[in-house]
Scaffold this active site. Sequence first.
Site, PDB file in Angstrom:
ATOM      1  N   ASP A   1     -14.069  -2.333 -10.374  1.00 25.54           N
ATOM      2  CA  ASP A   1     -13.895  -0.953 -10.953  1.00 25.54           C
ATOM      3  C   ASP A   1     -12.577  -0.512 -11.564  1.00 25.54           C
ATOM      4  OD1 ASP A   1     -16.701  -0.471 -10.608  1.00 25.54           O
ATOM      5  OD2 ASP A   1     -16.237  -0.047  -8.414  1.00 25.54           O
TER       6      ASP A   1
ATOM      7  N   LYS B   1     -11.785  -2.948 -16.001  1.00 21.42           N
ATOM      8  CA  LYS B   1     -11.862  -4.227 -16.633  1.00 21.42           C
ATOM      9  C   LYS B   1     -12.389  -4.251 -18.246  1.00 21.42           C
ATOM     10  CE  LYS B   1     -13.913  -6.515 -13.383  1.00 21.42           C
ATOM     11  NZ  LYS B   1     -13.714  -5.684 -12.268  1.00 21.42           N
TER      12      LYS B   1
ATOM     13  N   LYS C   1     -12.546  -1.911 -20.582  1.00 22.16           N
ATOM     14  CA  LYS C   1     -11.593  -1.507 -21.686  1.00 22.16           C
ATOM     15  C   LYS C   1     -10.649  -2.418 -21.936  1.00 22.16           C
ATOM     16  CE  LYS C   1      -7.549   1.376 -22.462  1.00 22.16           C
ATOM     17  NZ  LYS C   1      -7.084   2.609 -22.504  1.00 22.16           N
TER      18      LYS C   1
ATOM     19  N   GLY D   1     -20.990  -3.549 -14.229  1.00 29.02           N
ATOM     20  CA  GLY D   1     -21.150  -2.281 -15.108  1.00 29.02           C
ATOM     21  C   GLY D   1     -19.620  -2.046 -15.824  1.00 29.02           C
ATOM     22  N   HIS D   2     -19.714  -2.405 -17.006  1.00 30.04           N
ATOM     23  CA  HIS D   2     -18.468  -2.387 -17.813  1.00 30.04           C
ATOM     24  C   HIS D   2     -18.591  -0.994 -18.954  1.00 30.04           C
ATOM     25  CE1 HIS D   2     -16.840  -6.475 -16.694  1.00 30.04           C
ATOM     26  NE2 HIS D   2     -17.055  -5.635 -15.613  1.00 30.04           N
ATOM     27  N   THR D   3     -17.678   0.103 -18.779  1.00 27.21           N
ATOM     28  CA  THR D   3     -17.792   0.983 -19.902  1.00 27.21           C
ATOM     29  C   THR D   3     -16.935   0.638 -20.745  1.00 27.21           C
ATOM     30  OG1 THR D   3     -18.327   2.189 -17.963  1.00 27.21           O
ATOM     31  CG2 THR D   3     -18.010   3.506 -20.052  1.00 27.21           C
TER      32      THR D   3
ATOM     33  N   GLN E   1     -16.789  -8.032 -11.065  1.00 24.89           N
ATOM     34  CA  GLN E   1     -16.719  -7.597  -9.568  1.00 24.89           C
ATOM     35  C   GLN E   1     -15.036  -7.870  -9.462  1.00 24.89           C
ATOM     36  OE1 GLN E   1     -19.731  -9.621  -9.524  1.00 24.89           O
ATOM     37  NE2 GLN E   1     -20.681  -7.817 -10.191  1.00 24.89           N
TER      38      GLN E   1
ATOM     39  N   GLY F   1     -23.939   5.063  -9.697  1.00 27.62           N
ATOM     40  CA  GLY F   1     -23.682   6.253  -9.626  1.00 27.62           C
ATOM     41  C   GLY F   1     -22.963   6.635  -8.208  1.00 27.62           C
TER      42      GLY F   1
ATOM     43  N   ARG G   1     -16.993   6.563  -5.318  1.00 33.51           N
ATOM     44  CA  ARG G   1     -16.236   5.363  -4.793  1.00 33.51           C
ATOM     45  C   ARG G   1     -15.380   5.851  -3.631  1.00 33.51           C
ATOM     46  NH1 ARG G   1     -15.119   4.144 -10.987  1.00 33.51           N
ATOM     47  NH2 ARG G   1     -16.932   2.888 -11.436  1.00 33.51           N
TER      48      ARG G   1
ATOM     49  N   ASP H   1      -2.489   7.242 -15.421  1.00 36.62           N
ATOM     50  CA  ASP H   1      -2.274   8.638 -15.630  1.00 36.62           C
ATOM     51  C   ASP H   1      -2.924   9.414 -14.595  1.00 36.62           C
ATOM     52  OD1 ASP H   1      -4.632   7.135 -16.766  1.00 36.62           O
ATOM     53  OD2 ASP H   1      -5.324   9.112 -17.364  1.00 36.62           O
TER      54      ASP H   1
END
Length: 429
Positions: A13, A16, A18, A40-42, A223, A301, A304, A332
């Site tokens: 998490d 990666k 982006k 899970g890559h967003t 991962q 969901g 973390r 940021d």
Amino acid sequence: MGNVTVIGAQWGDEGKGKVIDWLADRADVVVRFQGGNNAGHTIVVGNTEYRFSLLPSGVAQGKLSVIGNGVVVDPWSLMAEIARVRGQGLTITPEVLVLADTAALVLPLHRDLDAAREARAGAGKIGTTGRGIGPAYEDKVGRRAIRFCDLADETALEFKIERLLAHHQPLRHGLDLPEITADEILEQLREVAPQVAPFIQPAWRVLDAAQKANRQILFEGAQAVMLDVDHGTYPYVTSSNTVAGQAAAGAGVGPSAAGYVLGIVKAYTTRVGEGPFPSELHDETGEKLGQRGAEFGTVTGRKRRCGWFDAVLVRQSVAVSGVNGVVLTKLDVLDGFETLKICVGYRLGDEVLDYLPAGMREQAAVIPIYEEIEGWNGITHKARSWRDLPAAAVKYVRRIEELIGAQIALVTTSPEREDIIMMRDPFRG
Ligand code: IMP
């Protein structure tokens, strides 16, 4: 220009998705080489948010995308993901997507086993994603997995299902799971086989041809190093090798094909699931990091766990994975903190350690030694140039670079694709 391998250098998490998306723009081929739909890559492109679990992120840009032999694939989950992203306007054809014929399948019985074991483990549970990843890898190494190439061969399939059930029925019985029949499994596979068949190929040949044609390949790790089955916080790890060395074995290319190894590192630390986390914060600061960083898992969901940047862990990841350069993400999120802390060593009894020891009890017992760093008043959010960063933020980044022993190639300052500061081009090494 050479190839690039992207890996997570903490517990996953790190953002990666982006970075891979940004790099995929300039690559010709994108390859997944381990893990499965536990990832899970967003990716945000314009106003559309894509969530990839099994599909290599290259599909967002129509790049040739390969799911390598090192990945374990739940074919139903894959087809559902393909349907979902097609609904968002992406084109997924056999010209774009290749499934390695030697990749092992994740079956419903693997998910059953994952869930049943976790439910019974009590305090010893791992906190898996429940996707059946561990049991699927166990069957692969146990030489009883069903692979994509078996789907077109009924005789092989029947033989393999028998072999698989000879192992699973006693396990299921012992765990009070209902019996399943070979016919049930065969039926389920017969139904999904024609849907995945057009994508199945000897992926190593596709990659061999790509290399001979001097195509740029991006290897997309899932991962992270601290979840690696050998190098991570065992047994609280995933069941695959997540280090860059796996890119070669999990795709069917030589080790030098991995090219420039880019480690993705969050400006602080997070972890989902159980296991040691020396710099974890159980206070308001931890809550603040979680809220500001929107730290909820994309797959499950789950909230973390959050903590300060741990330079000891990242230095270790850099070493065992041969990281050439680092992307520091989510800088940021630290905007507005008065002081920041970086873990620079561990105390274990009377000893001071500069690495994380291998033993489970030692890993749980180490106490972080912190260095305090001044925060910044200005904002780094959406900065796209080094000059836009407040002086204290530059100092923080430089100190991390010094402590981890790898150059920082890129810094990301928002979830959007364009909000990246580039100091070094990974494709140019
Ligand atoms: P599994 O991979 O589902 O067996 O889960 C094993 C451990 O790896 C658990 O702690 C999970 O939370 C963690 N894990 C698996 N995939 C990811 C991921 O993509 N990001 C972060 N943690 C993960």
